[in-house]
Enzyme design. Sequence first.
Site, mmCIF file in Angstrom:
data_model
loop_
_atom_site.group_PDB
_atom_site.id
_atom_site.type_symbol
_atom_site.label_atom_id
_atom_site.label_comp_id
_atom_site.label_asym_id
_atom_site.label_seq_id
_atom_site.Cartn_x
_atom_site.Cartn_y
_atom_site.Cartn_z
ATOM 1 N N GLU A 53 56.862 50.630 44.603
ATOM 2 C CA GLU A 53 57.730 51.730 44.187
ATOM 3 C C GLU A 53 59.189 51.295 44.146
ATOM 4 O O GLU A 53 59.943 51.659 43.235
ATOM 5 C CB GLU A 53 57.566 52.917 45.132
ATOM 6 C CG GLU A 53 56.169 53.522 45.134
ATOM 7 C CD GLU A 53 55.263 52.934 46.209
ATOM 8 O OE1 GLU A 53 54.459 53.687 46.771
ATOM 9 O OE2 GLU A 53 55.384 51.717 46.491
ATOM 10 N N GLU A 264 32.635 29.683 49.481
ATOM 11 C CA GLU A 264 32.122 28.857 48.391
ATOM 12 C C GLU A 264 30.935 27.996 48.827
ATOM 13 O O GLU A 264 30.664 26.952 48.229
ATOM 14 C CB GLU A 264 33.258 27.990 47.833
ATOM 15 C CG GLU A 264 34.384 28.810 47.219
ATOM 16 C CD GLU A 264 35.301 27.990 46.341
ATOM 17 O OE1 GLU A 264 34.876 26.926 45.843
ATOM 18 O OE2 GLU A 264 36.450 28.405 46.142
#
Length: 334
Positions: A53, A264
């Site tokens: 913001e 992985e």
Amino acid sequence: MISHEPFMQRALALARRGEGLTRPNPPVGAVLVRNGKIIAEGFHKKAGGPHAEVNCLKSATGDLKSAILYVTLEPCSTQGLTPPCTELILACGIRRVVIGAKDPNPVHAGRGIRILRRAGVEVTTNVCRAEAEALIAPFAKRILTGMPFVTLKLASTLDGRIADASGKSKWITGPQARAKVQELRRSADAIMVGAGTVRADNPSLLPRPAKGRAPLRVVVGSTLQANAKVLTDEASQRTLVMNGPLKKILRDLGKHGVMHVLCEGGGELAGSLVRAGLVDEFALFIAPSLLGGDGIPMVGKKGWPLFGIPLLNFQTLEKCGKDVFIRAVPLGRK
């Protein structure tokens, strides 16, 4: 009537630029719209830095009373390393705010929305909610459980083999799939592999190009070669060699702010994670090739009886060069 979705989609796209950079904060995007046109935008670039913001509103000019602020996540309402975004929104005179997802933190959930509404701001919630919640799923899991979100990435042949009988796996999949893996690495806070994978492949586990990312590298096991890249390269100080129950390892990572772990492999570590119910998402790259029965299986040698097999629900399927990329989530047991 204004269609909120296109502007929220833009805010989501901005937020994704911050994935892998914001831990322990979530990635957030913001867009400011006036008279149907975007006049400012921003995203959360790094932890400790300005929120989305702030980055959006700092470039806005003119009277903002007629503007609409789109934010992917409920604006913060408490003082942290940065001031509350709700105060900035009110100070700028914004009268309409559109939110993708509510803050999952029970301490803060709904508080920012209540503050804005009590001040007379019109607040619309749940715009593109599913995508907004998916974006912050790692943040939500760590906040609610203390555990990071685990994505299990595996690249296999069509018959489910991740390497041949001698352990060679370079390359089962093609360059487009490998480029996609780099994207996955850039979105994660930590890259995890088993010690056997380090001994066999000596991977760097670094995102290439890094684009500002600096994920931890977690090796589960021990007895690594002294010249392993993860122990000797420029990022060696970010390598953790960890032993013990996988749930404890993940909880310890969560205590250090890790929201998203990309595992992985190899196959034995992958199978252990699946058996322990610790995988939140599967990222599967399937090559149109076959290795045969003596190849290394993708989830270890120990399997399940037919009426106890883990079930997955495919979320997306896409072509990735000659390969197929599948995102899936656990669906329980048969």
